[in-house]
Design a protein around this motif. Structure first.
Motif, PDB file in Angstrom:
ATOM      1  N   ALA A   1     -14.102  -0.217   1.657  1.00  0.00           N
ATOM      2  CA  ALA A   1     -13.229  -1.817   0.786  1.00  0.00           C
ATOM      3  C   ALA A   1     -13.735  -2.188  -0.476  1.00  0.00           C
ATOM      4  O   ALA A   1     -13.979  -3.278  -1.314  1.00  0.00           O
ATOM      5  CB  ALA A   1     -14.535  -2.694   2.297  1.00  0.00           C
ATOM      6  N   GLY A   2     -12.596  -1.455  -1.174  1.00  0.00           N
ATOM      7  CA  GLY A   2     -11.860  -1.299  -2.349  1.00  0.00           C
ATOM      8  C   GLY A   2     -13.251  -0.747  -3.308  1.00  0.00           C
ATOM      9  O   GLY A   2     -13.342  -1.068  -4.370  1.00  0.00           O
TER      10      GLY A   2
ATOM     11  N   ASP B   1      -9.800   2.138   0.837  1.00  0.00           N
ATOM     12  CA  ASP B   1      -9.457   1.046   1.964  1.00  0.00           C
ATOM     13  C   ASP B   1     -10.932   1.466   3.527  1.00  0.00           C
ATOM     14  O   ASP B   1     -11.600   0.603   3.622  1.00  0.00           O
ATOM     15  CB  ASP B   1      -8.183   1.736   3.439  1.00  0.00           C
TER      16      ASP B   1
ATOM     17  N   GLN C   1      -2.512   9.603  -1.045  1.00  0.00           N
ATOM     18  CA  GLN C   1      -2.879   8.867   0.364  1.00  0.00           C
ATOM     19  C   GLN C   1      -4.130   8.663   0.961  1.00  0.00           C
ATOM     20  O   GLN C   1      -4.944   7.887   1.297  1.00  0.00           O
ATOM     21  CB  GLN C   1      -2.084   9.503   1.002  1.00  0.00           C
TER      22      GLN C   1
ATOM     23  N   ARG D   1       0.702   3.559   2.306  1.00  0.00           N
ATOM     24  CA  ARG D   1       1.212   4.263   2.926  1.00  0.00           C
ATOM     25  C   ARG D   1       2.413   3.439   3.722  1.00  0.00           C
ATOM     26  O   ARG D   1       3.893   4.029   3.901  1.00  0.00           O
ATOM     27  CB  ARG D   1      -0.086   4.303   3.797  1.00  0.00           C
TER      28      ARG D   1
ATOM     29  N   GLU E   1      -5.966   6.819  -1.401  1.00  0.00           N
ATOM     30  CA  GLU E   1      -6.079   4.649  -1.101  1.00  0.00           C
ATOM     31  C   GLU E   1      -7.071   4.679   0.355  1.00  0.00           C
ATOM     32  O   GLU E   1      -7.314   3.961   0.688  1.00  0.00           O
ATOM     33  CB  GLU E   1      -4.511   4.848  -0.333  1.00  0.00           C
ATOM     34  N   ASP E   2      -7.383   5.791   1.234  1.00  0.00           N
ATOM     35  CA  ASP E   2      -7.885   5.589   2.591  1.00  0.00           C
ATOM     36  C   ASP E   2      -9.287   5.799   2.094  1.00  0.00           C
ATOM     37  O   ASP E   2      -9.734   5.228   3.002  1.00  0.00           O
ATOM     38  CB  ASP E   2      -7.295   6.811   3.424  1.00  0.00           C
TER      39      ASP E   2
ATOM     40  N   ARG F   1       0.136   2.773  -7.693  1.00  0.00           N
ATOM     41  CA  ARG F   1      -0.743   1.474  -6.474  1.00  0.00           C
ATOM     42  C   ARG F   1      -1.964   1.061  -7.225  1.00  0.00           C
ATOM     43  O   ARG F   1      -2.077  -0.173  -6.844  1.00  0.00           O
ATOM     44  CB  ARG F   1      -1.122   2.816  -5.313  1.00  0.00           C
ATOM     45  N   TYR F   2      -2.967   1.202  -7.765  1.00  0.00           N
ATOM     46  CA  TYR F   2      -3.605   0.711  -8.769  1.00  0.00           C
ATOM     47  C   TYR F   2      -3.611   0.053  -9.998  1.00  0.00           C
ATOM     48  O   TYR F   2      -4.942  -0.535 -10.509  1.00  0.00           O
ATOM     49  CB  TYR F   2      -5.040   1.624  -8.486  1.00  0.00           C
TER      50      TYR F   2
ATOM     51  N   LYS G   1       0.889  -1.107   0.208  1.00  0.00           N
ATOM     52  CA  LYS G   1       0.391   0.053  -0.235  1.00  0.00           C
ATOM     53  C   LYS G   1       0.568   1.316   0.060  1.00  0.00           C
ATOM     54  O   LYS G   1       2.385   1.268   0.171  1.00  0.00           O
ATOM     55  CB  LYS G   1      -0.753   0.302   1.109  1.00  0.00           C
TER      56      LYS G   1
END
Length: 346
Positions: A279-280, A276, A269, A211, A272-273, A314-315, A209
């Motif tokens: 839950a995607g 998360d 970030q 982070r 991403e937060d 990341r993705y 991730k």
């Protein structure tokens, strides 16, 4: 030379690594194009600037060193990158320094979309980069050029150094430091570039991730003697009571290298937060596009490049509508495929 790994770490599949490399390069290009666009977001065509051109030449310089290594011939990675920058300079129609080398051409030099001299002007050329390259001297970590310059020009071309699979983060950090030293000798400029490349590299690991990748990169920064930079970026990650947003702010005007990195990291970030927390679920492509535009507004091209590069790695999910308008998309995808072929085990 880039060393072989001492151990046998777990790697992503070749398809997953390929998607991350492609996502990083295209994400950075989208950030550059979004910040450079003068029209609305729905414009029919957007284009990269010299910032992404130099990032692609960073990739090609690294690729040349890898190609030599694959043939059993040792090559200095930083020298290959320096020669790549000189080839970029020549492609822009700028004279090479009389006391410097005249590098042999490579396939990237024949890409017309990366050679806009005489058609689009030179407003996107960074004077500090040109000044350093025009000396004919190759800056090194021990003797860097432009020691007083803390602009983000080295930062925005450094993501490709993080795309080396199968090597340690420490190796990536030092490679990015060396490459930044070719034009930027200020400690913050060099180490911001190295931290950025290390974050990208951390995202190549299975299950990584942002982070965790950033935390590892900040550990490298502390180990390399820049704890203040690490502390500022750690505040961005912590985002405690608005401290992250404050740490990512600028002092006004053009951001410094660490400011641009902080703004870009903060925007990435946040995506991403949110992902998360959901839950995607949700539209990552739309969130990525919005984050890139927010970073461009807050910190201009450098921050948007950081955000796009990190989220693309990341993705691997980028807004297709934006990609469709990116004029250099095909060139970037071709360069990404060539890099994958040389670096990723089948």
């Amino acid at each position: 030379m880039i060393p072989e790994p001492d151990s046998a770490p777990v790697f992503l599949s070749s398809a997953a690594l390929s998607a991350k490399i492609r996502g990083c390069l295209l994400g950075g290009a989208l950030g550059d194009a979004a910040a450079a666009a003068s029209g609305p977001a729905s414009a029919s065509s957007t284009s990269i600037t010299a910032d992404t051109q130099l990032a692609l030449y960073s990739l090609d310089g690294l690729l040349e060193a890898i190609e030599w290594a694959n043939q059993g011939v040792g090559a200095d990675e930083t020298a290959c990158i320096w020669l790549a920058y000189l080839r970029w300079m020549r492609g822009r129609g700028l004279p090479l320094p009389e006391n410097g080398p005249s590098p042999l051409p490579r396939p990237i030099d024949a890409e017309p979309l990366l050679q806009p001299a005489g058609t689009e002007g030179d407003a996107d050329l960074d004077p500090d980069v040109l000044q350093a390259l025009s000396t004919g001297e190759m800056g090194t970590r021990q003797r860097p050029l432009n020691t007083g310059v803390n602009t983000p020009a080295a930062l925005v071309r450094s993501a490709p150094f993080g795309l080396l699979p199968y090597v340690e983060t420490e190796t990536v950090y030092k490679l990015a430091l060396d490459a930044a030293s070719l034009t930027h000798g200020h400690p913050s400029a060099r180490h911001s570039a190295a931290v950025f490349a290390s974050m990208v590299h951390g995202l190549l690991a299975p299950g990584a991730k942002l982070r965790s990748a950033a935390t590892e990169a900040l550990a490298q920064a502390r180990a390399n003697g820049v704890p203040e930079l690490a502390d500022r970026l750690q505040a961005v990650l912590d985002d405690d009571g608005g401290a992250g947003a404050a740490a990512a702010g600028t002092s006004g005007g053009t951001p410094t290298s660490e400011e641009a990195l902080a703004i870009g990291l903060h925007a990435a970030q946040a995506v991403e937060d949110a992902a998360d927390a959901a839950a995607g679920d949700g539209n990552l492509s739309a969130a990525t596009g919005a984050a890139i535009r927010d970073a461009a507004t807050a910190g201009g091209t450098p921050a948007a490049v950081v955000t796009g590069s990190l989220l693309g790695t990341r993705y691997g999910t980028l807004p297709e509508t934006d990609l469709e308008t990116l004029r250099e998309r095909g060139v970037i995808e071709k360069l990404a495929s060539g890099f994958v072929a040389a670096t990723v085990a089948p």
